[in-house]
Design an enzyme around this catalytic site. Sequence first.
Site, PDB file in Angstrom:
ATOM      1  N   GLU A 138       0.630  47.267  56.848  1.00 42.38           N
ATOM      2  CA  GLU A 138       2.033  47.340  57.315  1.00 42.38           C
ATOM      3  C   GLU A 138       2.117  47.993  58.683  1.00 42.38           C
ATOM      4  O   GLU A 138       3.063  48.712  58.982  1.00 42.38           O
ATOM      5  CB  GLU A 138       2.918  48.120  56.326  1.00 42.38           C
ATOM      6  CG  GLU A 138       3.212  47.417  55.052  1.00 42.38           C
ATOM      7  CD  GLU A 138       3.665  45.992  55.246  1.00 42.38           C
ATOM      8  OE1 GLU A 138       4.245  45.693  56.302  1.00 42.38           O
ATOM      9  OE2 GLU A 138       3.424  45.183  54.362  1.00 42.38           O
TER      10      GLU A 138
HETATM   11  C1  FAD Z   1      -6.014  45.489  51.348  1.00 45.02           C
HETATM   12  C2  FAD Z   1      -5.242  44.897  52.467  1.00 45.02           C
HETATM   13  C3  FAD Z   1      -4.031  44.270  52.193  1.00 45.02           C
HETATM   14  C4  FAD Z   1      -3.321  43.666  53.230  1.00 45.02           C
HETATM   15  N1  FAD Z   1      -2.171  42.968  52.944  1.00 45.02           N
HETATM   16  C5  FAD Z   1      -1.626  42.182  53.913  1.00 45.02           C
HETATM   17  C6  FAD Z   1      -0.590  41.260  53.597  1.00 45.02           C
HETATM   18  O1  FAD Z   1      -0.118  41.188  52.470  1.00 45.02           O
HETATM   19  N2  FAD Z   1      -0.137  40.446  54.568  1.00 45.02           N
HETATM   20  C7  FAD Z   1      -0.625  40.490  55.836  1.00 45.02           C
HETATM   21  O2  FAD Z   1      -0.180  39.704  56.663  1.00 45.02           O
HETATM   22  N3  FAD Z   1      -1.589  41.375  56.189  1.00 45.02           N
HETATM   23  C8  FAD Z   1      -2.100  42.222  55.240  1.00 45.02           C
HETATM   24  N4  FAD Z   1      -3.106  43.095  55.558  1.00 45.02           N
HETATM   25  C9  FAD Z   1      -3.554  43.174  56.932  1.00 45.02           C
HETATM   26  C10 FAD Z   1      -3.169  44.488  57.608  1.00 45.02           C
HETATM   27  O3  FAD Z   1      -1.783  44.551  57.787  1.00 45.02           O
HETATM   28  C11 FAD Z   1      -3.968  44.585  58.914  1.00 45.02           C
HETATM   29  O4  FAD Z   1      -5.314  44.838  58.543  1.00 45.02           O
HETATM   30  C12 FAD Z   1      -3.452  45.665  59.838  1.00 45.02           C
HETATM   31  O5  FAD Z   1      -2.178  45.326  60.338  1.00 45.02           O
HETATM   32  C13 FAD Z   1      -4.387  45.924  61.034  1.00 45.02           C
HETATM   33  O6  FAD Z   1      -4.798  44.747  61.629  1.00 45.02           O
HETATM   34  P1  FAD Z   1      -6.356  44.503  61.889  1.00 45.02           P
HETATM   35  O7  FAD Z   1      -7.051  44.703  60.591  1.00 45.02           O
HETATM   36  O8  FAD Z   1      -6.544  43.207  62.565  1.00 45.02           O
HETATM   37  O9  FAD Z   1      -6.789  45.668  62.842  1.00 45.02           O
HETATM   38  P2  FAD Z   1      -6.700  45.686  64.500  1.00 45.02           P
HETATM   39  O10 FAD Z   1      -5.379  45.155  64.856  1.00 45.02           O
HETATM   40  O11 FAD Z   1      -7.915  44.959  64.960  1.00 45.02           O
HETATM   41  O12 FAD Z   1      -6.802  47.198  64.768  1.00 45.02           O
HETATM   42  C14 FAD Z   1      -8.038  47.940  64.802  1.00 45.02           C
HETATM   43  C15 FAD Z   1      -7.735  49.363  65.289  1.00 45.02           C
HETATM   44  O13 FAD Z   1      -7.206  49.328  66.612  1.00 45.02           O
HETATM   45  C16 FAD Z   1      -5.944  49.964  66.678  1.00 45.02           C
HETATM   46  N5  FAD Z   1      -5.066  49.232  67.582  1.00 45.02           N
HETATM   47  C17 FAD Z   1      -4.881  47.892  67.659  1.00 45.02           C
HETATM   48  N6  FAD Z   1      -3.996  47.598  68.610  1.00 45.02           N
HETATM   49  C18 FAD Z   1      -3.602  48.753  69.159  1.00 45.02           C
HETATM   50  C19 FAD Z   1      -2.703  49.116  70.204  1.00 45.02           C
HETATM   51  N7  FAD Z   1      -1.993  48.209  70.857  1.00 45.02           N
HETATM   52  N8  FAD Z   1      -2.567  50.428  70.490  1.00 45.02           N
HETATM   53  C20 FAD Z   1      -3.239  51.381  69.803  1.00 45.02           C
HETATM   54  N9  FAD Z   1      -4.103  51.093  68.816  1.00 45.02           N
HETATM   55  C21 FAD Z   1      -4.278  49.802  68.505  1.00 45.02           C
HETATM   56  C22 FAD Z   1      -5.412  49.970  65.248  1.00 45.02           C
HETATM   57  O14 FAD Z   1      -4.508  51.054  65.014  1.00 45.02           O
HETATM   58  C23 FAD Z   1      -6.692  50.095  64.440  1.00 45.02           C
HETATM   59  O15 FAD Z   1      -7.050  51.450  64.319  1.00 45.02           O
HETATM   60  C24 FAD Z   1      -3.807  43.749  54.549  1.00 45.02           C
HETATM   61  C25 FAD Z   1      -5.017  44.415  54.820  1.00 45.02           C
HETATM   62  C26 FAD Z   1      -5.731  44.961  53.790  1.00 45.02           C
HETATM   63  C27 FAD Z   1      -7.058  45.608  54.104  1.00 45.02           C
END
Ligand code: FAD
Length: 595
Positions: free
Chosen positions: A440
């Site tokens: 989220e």
């Molecule tokens: C168990 C689980 C359930 C989930 N359920 C859902 C779901 O129901 N629906 C759905 O759509 N998604 C879902 N997700 C996805 C989840 O919302 C994302 O994993 C999350 O939003 C982060 O995206 P990412 O994993 O691509 O990380 P990234 O976006 O690659 O981020 C990696 C790191 O970089 C940081 N970062 C990235 N961009 C910036 C920025 N601009 N400034 C500062 N820091 C930054 C982040 O804070 C993080 O620490 C789920 C994930 C998991 C693991």
Amino acid sequence: MTYQPPVRDFAFLLRDVLKIERYANLPPFADAQIDTVEQILEEAGRFTAEVLAPLNRVGDQEGCRWNQDFTVTTPAGFKEAYAQFVEAGWPALGADPEFGGQGLPAVVNLSVSEMSSAANMAFAMYPGLTHGAYAAIHNGGSPEQQALYLPKLASGQWSGTMNLTEPHAGTDLGLLRTKAVPQPDGSYKITGQKIFISAGEHDLTENIVHLVLARIEGAPAGTKGISLFIVPKFLPDADGNPGARNAVKCLRLEEKMGIHGNATCVISHEEATGWLVGEENRGLPLMFVMMNEARIGVAVQGLAQAEAAYQEAAAYARERVQGRSLTGPKNPEGAADPIIVHPDVRRMLMEAKAVIEGGRALLLWTALHADLAGGSPDEAVRQKGQDYMALLTPVLKAFLTDRGFLIASDAMQVFGGAGYTEEVAASQYLRDSRIAMIYEGTNGVQALDLVGRKLAANGGRAVMSFFAELDAYAQAHAGDEALAPFIEGLTKAKGELQEATMWLMQNGLANPDNAGAASTDYLHLFALTGLAYAWAQVAEAANARIAAGDTDPYYANKLTTGRYYLARVLPETTSRLAKLKAGSELMMALPAEAF
Ligand SMILES: Cc1cc2nc3c(=O)[nH]c(=O)nc-3n(C[C@H](O)[C@H](O)[C@H](O)COP(=O)(O)OP(=O)(O)OC[C@H]3O[C@@H](n4cnc5c(N)ncnc54)[C@H](O)[C@@H]3O)c2cc1C
């Protein structure tokens, strides 16, 4: 030990602190007189403790199973428990009566959510996501879409998901590639792969309504070209019943650290049939309705996991005997004293209790503003309610989930070696609670939302109104001897928060990296100050009970816990302020190769 729902605490907060009886003339409270609310909470407590909690370990150990026909089987007992959950009407609690819901206030719904999430977080996510899908269609769907989907989502007969994340597009949704091609009949063909989709496939409901973000062919790149679609697993027939199977399927389940009972799916849309919700290219603002709701839901998960883990740790600390009290035996007949006599064990339990109880009070205070935003006839009250919800949503989400995980970790510590084994539930709480800091919108992204958007929105109206409210409260209680330590703590913290806000205004605009570098410390400073305000209100209500002659130790214990918060948690505001004022220079100085 079985989970003990903190119904007493909810009832005290709603009756004595928030005094919801004042709002009996407002729509969401009309059918929510305090006595009725207490009965609902008692009943929810019973259901969560008796039906959901016993399945928590089962869900963790057994997990969900993916089948060759692309279906998913939930852990033993989940299906039956879900049927009971629907039968008892729990999914409909907060939904609009026009669509079969009960229209109860957010303060009641969130209290019930805390109990279901504490009893069984993985289970509670299925109805939690459904409610988010319900909110998005309620907000942006056409009357036909609302009539078709809302009653079934409100009752829990169908469930919902949110399909945002793709392998290359997580935080940065502007990168998403799932495409939507318009069809002559007004529908769209949706093609693309989504990952990490919670509750994306399961055997609990007869249909699953996916809310999918996709880009209509030819739409602009980035966030301005994203639209929102309804993609049901089974296409509704002419009578609105599940008909032909849609081309959307779960390719596999993610192997993950916790919440094993919730199916986290890779979802493939292969020219699946979908229908646009709202206007073309306006999908993100609509999805934000769902996400804001979900963010408060995730804040509740942080709090709930903390409560459940804390309860287990406190029960263990009363029973486990090791060593003697520093001030002489407290259990002279026994071979040793229970570990609850040791100050260092107390430190962990008191910190948990002070943060949980203050966090719960702040969360429900914020939820009350959501109720006022929707139900008050006074425009100024509605606006303030909306402002506070927007301002405090990222604060609650990030703070309560960060602390929730730390509390789960301290709870494990209280168990000693047993905590690290699978003999007791401590490791499940630690594993389950960890995801809440990530999904989220990661907590780092919440902090950026706070400093980058929420502070500046409408010329800073929300934060200025919040500061004015804290000042007015401190002034109004300046002469209240019994409340003096709370007013002193609140005033000091608020001064530091205001100083931090000024620093951000001066330094964040000049160099945006300063704002980014300060954001997490600022968010925690904000939350700690918010909890000081919440604790002051709790103490005021407890004092009133005591002054009225109530000798129940519950109230004196509240005051002691609140004073512990002031003495041993709140001082963190000073270090947060110092850290954020250090700016971004050293943080950004090293070249990427130096890491
Ligand atoms: C168990 C689980 C359930 C989930 N359920 C859902 C779901 O129901 N629906 C759905 O759509 N998604 C879902 N997700 C996805 C989840 O919302 C994302 O994993 C999350 O939003 C982060 O995206 P990412 O994993 O691509 O990380 P990234 O976006 O690659 O981020 C990696 C790191 O970089 C940081 N970062 C990235 N961009 C910036 C920025 N601009 N400034 C500062 N820091 C930054 C982040 O804070 C993080 O620490 C789920 C994930 C998991 C693991």
